[in-house]
Write a protein that holds these residues in place. Structure first.
Motif, PDB file in Angstrom:
ATOM      1  N   SER A  87       0.753  -0.771   7.787  1.00  0.00           N
ATOM      2  CA  SER A  87       2.116  -1.283   7.593  1.00  0.00           C
ATOM      3  C   SER A  87       2.141  -2.375   6.518  1.00  0.00           C
ATOM      4  O   SER A  87       3.018  -2.395   5.650  1.00  0.00           O
TER       5      SER A  87
ATOM      6  N   GLU B 224       1.901  -0.977   2.882  1.00  0.00           N
ATOM      7  CA  GLU B 224       2.992  -0.162   2.339  1.00  0.00           C
ATOM      8  C   GLU B 224       3.597  -0.830   1.112  1.00  0.00           C
ATOM      9  O   GLU B 224       3.947  -2.006   1.139  1.00  0.00           O
ATOM     10  N   GLY B 225       3.696  -0.069   0.031  1.00  0.00           N
ATOM     11  CA  GLY B 225       4.321  -0.594  -1.184  1.00  0.00           C
ATOM     12  C   GLY B 225       3.376  -1.373  -2.080  1.00  0.00           C
ATOM     13  O   GLY B 225       3.766  -1.791  -3.175  1.00  0.00           O
ATOM     14  N   THR B 226       2.115  -1.585  -1.648  1.00  0.00           N
ATOM     15  CA  THR B 226       1.174  -2.361  -2.473  1.00  0.00           C
ATOM     16  C   THR B 226       0.360  -1.458  -3.400  1.00  0.00           C
ATOM     17  O   THR B 226      -0.278  -1.938  -4.331  1.00  0.00           O
ATOM     18  N   GLY B 227       0.365  -0.155  -3.103  1.00  0.00           N
ATOM     19  CA  GLY B 227      -0.477   0.763  -3.881  1.00  0.00           C
ATOM     20  C   GLY B 227      -1.896   0.846  -3.347  1.00  0.00           C
ATOM     21  O   GLY B 227      -2.708   1.632  -3.819  1.00  0.00           O
TER      22      GLY B 227
ATOM     23  N   LYS C 179      -7.102   1.312  -4.510  1.00  0.00           N
ATOM     24  CA  LYS C 179      -5.839   1.844  -5.006  1.00  0.00           C
ATOM     25  C   LYS C 179      -5.805   3.331  -4.687  1.00  0.00           C
ATOM     26  O   LYS C 179      -6.782   4.042  -4.906  1.00  0.00           O
TER      27      LYS C 179
END
Length: 205
Positions: free
Chosen positions: A74, A77-80, A35
Motif C-alpha cells: 500500500s 503504490e504510486g512510487t514506481g 523499480k
C-alpha cells in the motif's frame, strides 16, 4: 543466455547490515525494493534500491507477515517501486541456511514477482570494518525453482565505498535509529520506511 546482473544500492545494503547489527541475538528479516521497470522481461540489470526492515521478534508469525506485506504494498503504490526480494539473518552467527519460514515468504513474493532474490546475511562478516558484502544469494528462476547465484553476481552500487559507509554507520552506532516493522507495531508514530535514516546514509556518500 546470460544471467541478469544484480546491483544493491548503498542505502539498501547499509540498512540490511544495520538491522542485523541492531539485533545481533535475534533472527531478522526484511524486504528488498526495486523499480517495477527494471524487473520486466528482457531487463539486463535489476537494481535493489531500498529495503524495508520487517521483524526481529515476530519472525515466524505468518499473520504478521501478511499484515506487513499488505501495508508495504500500500505504501509503495504510486512510487514506481515494488517488492523484489527478501533478506534474512539468523540469531546464530554460524547459521547461514535458508529456514522454512524465510523460504515460504520468498515463495509468496515470487508468486507475483519472477526473479525474486532471497538474500541470507552471513552475520560472521558483520564488523566495524566490513571488507566484503557477506551475502548468500538465491534467485527464483523462470522454471519456478530457487537457484544459487554466485556472490560475485551481485555488485554493490559504490563497491568499497558502500562497505566503508556501512562500517562507519555501525561504528557510530547509527543502527540504534533504525525502525523495523516490529517497532512500528508497538508505536505507529515510528517510521519503518526510515526516511531520516535514508538521508543519513545518503550523506555518507
Amino acid at each position: 543466455m546470460s544471467e541478469v546482473e544484480l546491483e544493491l544500492s548503498t542505502r539498501a545494503y547499509c540498512k540490511m547490515m544495520m538491522h542485523a547489527a541492531r539485533y545481533p541475538s535475534y533472527s531478522i528479516n526484511g524486504l528488498l525494493l526495486s523499480k517495477a521497470s527494471s524487473l520486466s522481461s528482457g531487463s539486463k540489470l535489476i537494481q535493489y534500491l531500498d529495503c524495508i526492515p520487517l521483524f526481529h521478534i515476530n519472525t515466524g508469525l505468518a499473520p504478521m507477515v501478511e499484515v506487513a506485506l499488505a501495508q508495504v504494498e500500500s505504501e509503495l503504490e504510486g512510487t514506481g517501486l515494488v517488492i523484489s526480494g527478501f533478506y534474512h539473518a539468523h540469531d546464530n552467527l554460524r547459521d547461514t541456511h535458508v529456514d522454512l519460514f524465510s523460504q515460504k515468504i520468498a515463495d509468496k513474493i515470487a508468486e507475483n514477482r519472477p526473479g525474486t532474490l532471497l538474500v541470507t546475511i552471513d552475520s560472521k562478516r558483520l564488523s566495524l570494518n566490513i571488507d566484503c558484502p557477506g551475502l548468500i544469494l538465491h534467485q527464483h528462476d523462470t522454471s519456478g525453482k530457487w537457484k544459487t547465484r554466485d556472490k560475485n553476481s551481485l555488485r554493490l552500487e559504490h563497491d568499497s565505498i558502500t562497505l566503508a559507509c556501512a562500517s562507519a554507520l555501525i561504528h557510530k552506532k547509527i543502527y540504534r535509529d533504525l525502525v523495523d516493522f516490529d517497532i512500528h507495531l508497538d508505536d505507529i508514530s515510528l517510521d519503518y520506511l526510515n526516511v531520516e535514516l535514508n538521508m543519513e546514509i545518503d550523506s555518507c556518500l
